[in-house]
Design an enzyme around this catalytic site. Structure first.
Site, PDB file in Angstrom:
ATOM      1  N   ARG A  55      15.131  51.599 -17.657  1.00 55.39           N
ATOM      2  CA  ARG A  55      15.494  52.857 -16.986  1.00 55.39           C
ATOM      3  C   ARG A  55      14.870  54.064 -17.689  1.00 55.39           C
ATOM      4  O   ARG A  55      14.721  55.133 -17.099  1.00 55.39           O
ATOM      5  CB  ARG A  55      17.027  52.980 -16.862  1.00 55.39           C
ATOM      6  CG  ARG A  55      17.485  54.204 -16.095  1.00 55.39           C
ATOM      7  CD  ARG A  55      18.835  54.062 -15.397  1.00 55.39           C
ATOM      8  NE  ARG A  55      19.839  53.374 -16.176  1.00 55.39           N
ATOM      9  CZ  ARG A  55      20.436  53.857 -17.273  1.00 55.39           C
ATOM     10  NH1 ARG A  55      20.107  55.048 -17.734  1.00 55.39           N
ATOM     11  NH2 ARG A  55      21.352  53.143 -17.893  1.00 55.39           N
ATOM     12  N   TYR A 107       8.203  68.856   4.008  1.00 60.69           N
ATOM     13  CA  TYR A 107       8.763  67.572   4.395  1.00 60.69           C
ATOM     14  C   TYR A 107      10.251  67.744   4.722  1.00 60.69           C
ATOM     15  O   TYR A 107      10.996  68.325   3.922  1.00 60.69           O
ATOM     16  CB  TYR A 107       8.568  66.582   3.247  1.00 60.69           C
ATOM     17  CG  TYR A 107       9.075  65.205   3.565  1.00 60.69           C
ATOM     18  CD1 TYR A 107       8.446  64.417   4.516  1.00 60.69           C
ATOM     19  CD2 TYR A 107      10.192  64.681   2.923  1.00 60.69           C
ATOM     20  CE1 TYR A 107       8.916  63.163   4.819  1.00 60.69           C
ATOM     21  CE2 TYR A 107      10.667  63.421   3.216  1.00 60.69           C
ATOM     22  CZ  TYR A 107      10.019  62.670   4.173  1.00 60.69           C
ATOM     23  OH  TYR A 107      10.489  61.419   4.470  1.00 60.69           O
ATOM     24  N   ASP A 180       4.156  69.983  -3.463  1.00 62.48           N
ATOM     25  CA  ASP A 180       4.173  68.620  -2.927  1.00 62.48           C
ATOM     26  C   ASP A 180       2.781  68.372  -2.360  1.00 62.48           C
ATOM     27  O   ASP A 180       2.415  68.925  -1.323  1.00 62.48           O
ATOM     28  CB  ASP A 180       5.254  68.484  -1.840  1.00 62.48           C
ATOM     29  CG  ASP A 180       5.361  67.055  -1.310  1.00 62.48           C
ATOM     30  OD1 ASP A 180       4.380  66.305  -1.435  1.00 62.48           O
ATOM     31  OD2 ASP A 180       6.426  66.710  -0.764  1.00 62.48           O
ATOM     32  N   LYS A 205       2.880  56.970   0.106  1.00 56.44           N
ATOM     33  CA  LYS A 205       1.881  57.363   1.096  1.00 56.44           C
ATOM     34  C   LYS A 205       0.470  57.036   0.590  1.00 56.44           C
ATOM     35  O   LYS A 205       0.196  55.891   0.327  1.00 56.44           O
ATOM     36  CB  LYS A 205       2.068  58.843   1.423  1.00 56.44           C
ATOM     37  CG  LYS A 205       3.537  59.246   1.671  1.00 56.44           C
ATOM     38  CD  LYS A 205       4.144  58.634   2.911  1.00 56.44           C
ATOM     39  CE  LYS A 205       5.636  58.868   3.056  1.00 56.44           C
ATOM     40  NZ  LYS A 205       6.053  60.265   3.017  1.00 56.44           N
TER      41      LYS A 205
HETATM   42  C1  PLP Z   1       7.188  60.886   2.679  1.00 59.35           C
HETATM   43  C2  PLP Z   1       7.168  62.184   2.010  1.00 59.35           C
HETATM   44  C3  PLP Z   1       8.143  62.516   1.045  1.00 59.35           C
HETATM   45  C4  PLP Z   1       9.258  61.576   0.691  1.00 59.35           C
HETATM   46  O1  PLP Z   1       8.761  60.416   0.111  1.00 59.35           O
HETATM   47  P1  PLP Z   1       9.536  58.998   0.157  1.00 59.35           P
HETATM   48  O2  PLP Z   1       8.662  58.148  -0.678  1.00 59.35           O
HETATM   49  O3  PLP Z   1       9.623  58.604   1.596  1.00 59.35           O
HETATM   50  O4  PLP Z   1      10.892  59.224  -0.422  1.00 59.35           O
HETATM   51  C5  PLP Z   1       8.049  63.736   0.425  1.00 59.35           C
HETATM   52  N1  PLP Z   1       7.065  64.612   0.727  1.00 59.35           N
HETATM   53  C6  PLP Z   1       6.125  64.331   1.652  1.00 59.35           C
HETATM   54  C7  PLP Z   1       5.073  65.338   1.940  1.00 59.35           C
HETATM   55  C8  PLP Z   1       6.147  63.110   2.324  1.00 59.35           C
HETATM   56  O5  PLP Z   1       5.227  62.855   3.256  1.00 59.35           O
END
Ligand code: PLP
Length: 385
Positions: A55, A107, A180, A205
């Protein structure tokens, strides 16, 4: 990575070889997956290799973190069990009474977290229009703001924010900036080079790229930043560490990042141009189109392409939009993005009433398939055949 030339290795090389780390026990070019949750101490009770419990950190997680740290040119990276765990770690780490300025197009999960949990945790937030630096400046001037949160290109309109200008503003008001950068990837944009303090990714992603890992990454520009220490503590005690198997798969996926992303950008641009001329399409959101409001800034801020994500406003409303998606054959009808396979979704169905995403918006995540097959599929969907 050993490198006898005095030139630092390029990111493509670092990614393709996952920093060139070999297994010291066997010489394996691909390090084994380390699934152990606990690590032995020596007779003197010191940890044998540094780590003691998964962890806190683990070999596969550290490997993935080291690669992302290099690619984003940060000082340190932390891996999380999901993109949302990474995105929200910064908010969890803020002290009660903190104020955050958040771009209104981000998001939807981030907006939802803020809406459900921020107030009761004593965190206030103010929204600014994506890319609206005057609006942001008014917020920063009106109250002490600990953190500015933005996304560029931003889900689901792929609106562009001038990261460098935004960081300059924030610095003048002693605010941190978190970006992000999921849709941009370090192939196209490196927010830390533009002045950002934190970079966030959903590794689910593009970073992994194969739609088989759930994970998130934070990279920090200055590891001595007090908020970073609290984020590290938050990860440890909330237990939001990335899983070992996921970390190993992520290291594998990252090896082809620099092949996948340019191909996705190339396909997306061709598709955006095609759809932009299509009579059944009201509007295409893609920063690579010359008529897109973010095109000029994106051209400066993104190198080598404008990303693999685009959205189209279908003429009509929800029925016409869902009617289109129903006819998909090559595109998969699914949420998420950044995989090698192309996905299509009616975005409003995946989001909530918190967002103002229009009912006729269809979001496309473009993969690495033949662009001809993708365009033929879209034409068939739009023609209703
Ligand atoms: C999918 C996504 C998230 C969240 O990610 P997860 O892995 O689904 O928790 C955050 N920001 C963006 C821009 C995303 O496309």
């Amino acid at each position: 990575m050993r490198n006898h030339s005095n030139k630092p290795l390029e990111p493509e090389t670092l990614a393709a070889q996952a920093l060139g780390i070999e297994d010291p026990a066997t010489g394996a070019v691909i390090p084994p997956i380390s699934l152990s949750t606990t690590f032995a101490r020596r007779e003197d009770y010191a940890p044998a290799q540094g780590g003691t419990y998964i962890r806190d950190d683990g070999p596969s997680q550290k490997h993935a973190e080291a690669i992302l740290c290099e690619l984003e040119k940060g000082e340190e990276a932390l891996s999380f069990g999901s993109g949302m765990a990474a995105c929200t770690a910064g908010f969890h780490a803020l002290e009660a009474g903190s104020h955050v300025a958040v771009s209104s197009v981000v998001y939807y999960g981030v907006l939802s977290w803020l809406e459900y949990f921020a107030r009761e945790r004593g965190i206030r937030f103010t929204l600014f229009e994506p890319g609206d630096l005057d609006g942001l400046e008014r917020i920063l001037a009106s109250r002490k703001t600990e953190l500015v949160w933005l996304e560029s290109p931003a889900n689901p309109t792929w609106a562009i924010t001038d990261i460098e200008a935004c960081c300059r503003l924030a610095r003048a008001h002693a605010s941190l900036v978190a970006v992000d950068s999921t849709a941009a990837t370090p192939v196209l944009t490196r927010p830390i080079e533009l002045g950002a303090d934190l970079v966030c990714h959903s590794a689910t992603k593009y970073l992994n790229g194969h739609s088989d890992v759930l994970g998130g990454i934070l990279v920090v520009a200055d590891a001595g930043q007090p908020l970073w220490e609290r984020i590290r503590l938050h990860r440890k005690f909330a237990g939001s560490m990335m899983g070992s198997m996921d970390a190993w798969l992520l290291c594998r996926g990252l090896r082809t990042l620099f092949l996948r992303v340019p191909k996705q950008c190339e396909n997306a641009l061709a598709i955006a141009r095609h759809l932009d001329r299509h009579p059944a399409v009201e509007r295409v959101h893609y920063p690579g189109l010359e008529n897109d409001p973010g095109h000029e800034i994106a051209g400066r801020q993104m190198s080598g392409g404008f990303g693999g994500m685009l959205s189209v406003l279908v003429r009509g409303g929800r029925d016409e939009a869902i009617g289109m998606v129903k006819r998909a054959q090559v595109f998969k009808r699914a949420t998420s993005l950044g995989g090698v396979e192309s996905l299509i979704e009616h975005r409003k169905t995946s989001e909530s009433d918190l967002t103002n995403t229009p009912q006729n918006l269809i979001r496309l995540s473009i993969g690495v398939e033949s662009v001809n097959d993708l365009i033929r599929d879209l034409d068939r969907m739009l023609e209703g055949a």
